[in-house]
Design a protein around this motif. Structure first.
Motif, short mmCIF file in Angstrom:
data_model
loop_
_atom_site.label_atom_id
_atom_site.label_comp_id
_atom_site.label_asym_id
_atom_site.label_seq_id
_atom_site.Cartn_x
_atom_site.Cartn_y
_atom_site.Cartn_z
N ALA A 12 -8.29 3.83 -2.16
CA ALA A 12 -9.14 3.83 -0.97
C ALA A 12 -9.03 5.20 -0.31
N PHE A 13 -10.18 5.77 0.05
CA PHE A 13 -10.17 7.11 0.64
C PHE A 13 -9.99 7.02 2.16
N LYS A 14 -8.91 6.39 2.55
CA LYS A 14 -8.48 6.29 3.94
C LYS A 14 -6.98 6.55 3.97
N THR A 15 -6.49 7.03 5.12
CA THR A 15 -5.06 7.30 5.25
C THR A 15 -4.29 6.00 5.46
N LEU A 16 -2.98 6.06 5.22
CA LEU A 16 -2.13 4.88 5.44
C LEU A 16 -2.12 4.51 6.93
N LYS A 17 -2.25 5.52 7.79
CA LYS A 17 -2.30 5.28 9.23
C LYS A 17 -3.49 4.39 9.58
N TYR A 18 -4.61 4.61 8.92
CA TYR A 18 -5.81 3.80 9.17
C TYR A 18 -5.52 2.33 8.86
N PHE A 19 -4.89 2.07 7.71
CA PHE A 19 -4.59 0.69 7.33
C PHE A 19 -3.54 0.07 8.26
N GLU A 20 -2.58 0.87 8.69
CA GLU A 20 -1.55 0.37 9.60
C GLU A 20 -2.19 -0.17 10.89
N GLU A 21 -3.26 0.49 11.35
CA GLU A 21 -3.91 0.10 12.59
C GLU A 21 -4.91 -1.05 12.42
N HIS A 54 7.92 2.55 5.77
CA HIS A 54 8.24 3.92 5.32
C HIS A 54 7.02 4.78 5.62
N ASN A 55 7.21 6.09 5.68
CA ASN A 55 6.06 6.98 5.88
C ASN A 55 5.01 6.80 4.78
N SER A 56 5.44 6.32 3.63
CA SER A 56 4.52 6.20 2.49
C SER A 56 4.20 4.77 2.10
N TYR A 57 4.75 3.77 2.81
CA TYR A 57 4.55 2.39 2.35
C TYR A 57 4.24 1.42 3.49
N ILE A 58 3.33 0.49 3.20
CA ILE A 58 3.08 -0.70 4.00
C ILE A 58 3.22 -1.89 3.06
N VAL A 59 3.93 -2.94 3.49
CA VAL A 59 4.16 -4.08 2.61
C VAL A 59 3.65 -5.36 3.25
N ASN A 60 3.12 -6.24 2.43
CA ASN A 60 2.76 -7.59 2.85
C ASN A 60 4.04 -8.42 2.79
N LYS A 61 4.50 -8.90 3.94
CA LYS A 61 5.80 -9.58 4.00
C LYS A 61 5.85 -10.80 3.06
N LEU A 119 0.85 -1.18 0.00
CA LEU A 119 0.00 0.00 0.00
C LEU A 119 0.88 1.24 0.00
N LYS A 120 0.43 2.26 -0.72
CA LYS A 120 1.20 3.50 -0.83
C LYS A 120 0.33 4.69 -0.49
N ALA A 121 0.86 5.58 0.36
CA ALA A 121 0.12 6.78 0.75
C ALA A 121 0.07 7.78 -0.39
N ASP A 122 -1.09 8.44 -0.54
CA ASP A 122 -1.25 9.51 -1.54
C ASP A 122 -2.13 10.58 -0.92
N ASN A 123 -1.50 11.51 -0.20
CA ASN A 123 -2.21 12.54 0.56
C ASN A 123 -3.17 11.87 1.55
N ASN A 124 -4.47 12.13 1.43
CA ASN A 124 -5.44 11.56 2.35
C ASN A 124 -6.08 10.27 1.83
N SER A 125 -5.55 9.73 0.76
CA SER A 125 -6.02 8.46 0.23
C SER A 125 -4.86 7.48 0.19
N THR A 126 -5.17 6.23 -0.17
CA THR A 126 -4.15 5.18 -0.21
C THR A 126 -4.31 4.37 -1.49
N LYS A 134 9.33 -5.84 -10.85
CA LYS A 134 10.55 -5.05 -10.77
C LYS A 134 10.40 -3.91 -9.76
N THR A 135 9.34 -3.96 -8.98
CA THR A 135 9.05 -2.89 -8.02
C THR A 135 10.00 -2.94 -6.83
N GLN A 136 10.51 -1.79 -6.47
CA GLN A 136 11.38 -1.65 -5.30
C GLN A 136 10.74 -0.63 -4.35
N LEU A 137 10.54 -1.02 -3.12
CA LEU A 137 9.96 -0.12 -2.13
C LEU A 137 11.05 0.35 -1.16
#
Length: 370
Positions: free
Chosen positions: A297-306, A316-323, A278-285, A342-345
């Protein structure tokens, strides 16, 4: 109060559908419709309606209908109409938000979706509010008040003082407006209770809430002075608790490994195991799935983190990853690689402990350096 609207859509069937739905709302008048950009612009400039249904993702690109029409209206009109954006999917929902549209509806939309949009529209207009339990004041304060001349001319009535008797209020339009207001409030309450009942975080005693609401209405509503029959409304309120209970039972049968992304009546159910990161994009994700699809999704990354399970890590401040989709971790370059892409986070020092946990859990106890 009457409001006017225009439909701008390249799909004639959709225009007829909207027109059919809007016939249920007597205080809204259709001024016209258009299927092409130039015709649409001329129609709005000519009639200057209160609001517009605007297709922003038309079937035929030759129609040129899009959100850019809003910018064009700002060039010519001092007061632009409210825009209700419509589309057959949610791909342009986030873009529509940037244009400050009043609402965004996904086709085919139910009458309840339209009702909410119209209520939101009326809320932006300065209209009187009817309260069930108004502030105590004497109606005699309004006796012998004279209406404005403009109002007299429009209605063609004589310039006479208006006298209100405190003990007799039985004006039918007032009763109809109160009745309509109650129905809208009940619809909102029902939706809220159903949503609360389906929540995993708390149990809701919807029956208690409903009984309290019925008691409040019966105590404060001046039954002797109201000519409409309120019994159907009270019966409708009493059924809410049954619907809430049923909703809870249905919820228990749904897999817990799902997440629901809701956007203007569009419910998207995602398998958590299929989310790569997941990647943060202002107030959406932006949610990226394992097949490369990106869902907003119109939720913040903080919401998904919790709220996400413990196999999702904030790196990262902008990323959450599925291990489970991490194929490589390069601590020197401070990046994680996503499996089969080829994605690098990037990961930051502040989340170094989470990265170390990912490495430890993926490696396992029998990990060997090769």
């Amino acid at each position: 109060m009457k409001y006017s609207y225009i439909i701008l859509d390249d799909d004639t069937k959709s225009i007829l559908k909207i027109q059919s739905v809007m016939e249920s709302f007597s205080n809204f008048t259709l001024l016209g419709s258009a299927t092409q950009y130039d015709d649409a612009l001329n129609l709005v400039l000519e009639y200057q309606p209160d609001f517009v249904f605007l297709e922003i993702n038309p079937i035929s690109t030759s129609s040129s209908l899009s959100l850019l029409l809003i910018n064009e209206l700002h060039r010519y009109l001092k007061k632009t109409p409210k825009i209700i954006a419509i589309s057959h999917d949610s791909s342009k929902a986030f873009e529509a938000v940037k244009y400050d549209v009043l609402d965004f509806l996904i086709k085919p939309f139910a009458i309840s979706d339209v009702r909410k949009a119209l209520l939101r529209f009326e809320k932006t207009i300065d209209v009187p509010v009817i309260r069930l339990n108004p502030e105590p004041r004497k109606l005699q304060e309004f006796k012998n008040s004279e209406p404005e001349e403009a109002f007299l001319k429009e209605k063609e009535i004589s310039h006479q003082p208006i006298s209100l008797k405190e003990e007799t209020i039985s004006d039918k339009p007032l009763n109809d407006e109160l009745f309509s207001l109650l129905r809208n409030e009940i619809a909102g309450l029902k939706e809220a209770l159903l949503e609360m009942a389906s929540s995993q975080k708390s149990e809701v005693n919807s029956e208690l809430i409903v009984n309290q609401l019925v008691k409040t209405i019966e105590e404060h509503l001046p039954q002797d002075n109201i000519t409409v029959d309120l019994e159907p409304l009270l019966s409708e309120i009493k059924t809410i608790s049954k619907d809430s209970s049923l909703n809870t039972k249905v919820k228990e049968e749904v897999s817990r490994n799902l997440i629901c992304i809701k956007s203007y009546g569009d419910y998207r159910f995602l398998e958590l195991d299929e989310i790569a990161f997941l990647k943060a994009d202002n107030n959406s994700t932006d949610i990226t799935m394992n097949n490369g699809e990106v869902i907003i999704a119109f939720k913040t990354l903080k919401y998904f983190e919790e709220n996400l399970p413990n196999y999702f890590f904030r790196i990262h401040n902008s990323y959450i990853v599925n291990k489970n989709y991490v194929s490589r971790v390069h601590t020197g370059n401070t990046v994680c690689y996503i499996k089969n892409t080829k994605t690098q986070l990037p990961f930051s020092k502040s989340y170094k402990e989470n990265v170390e946990l990912i490495i430890a859990q993926l490696a396992g106890s029998d990990f060997k350096d090769i």
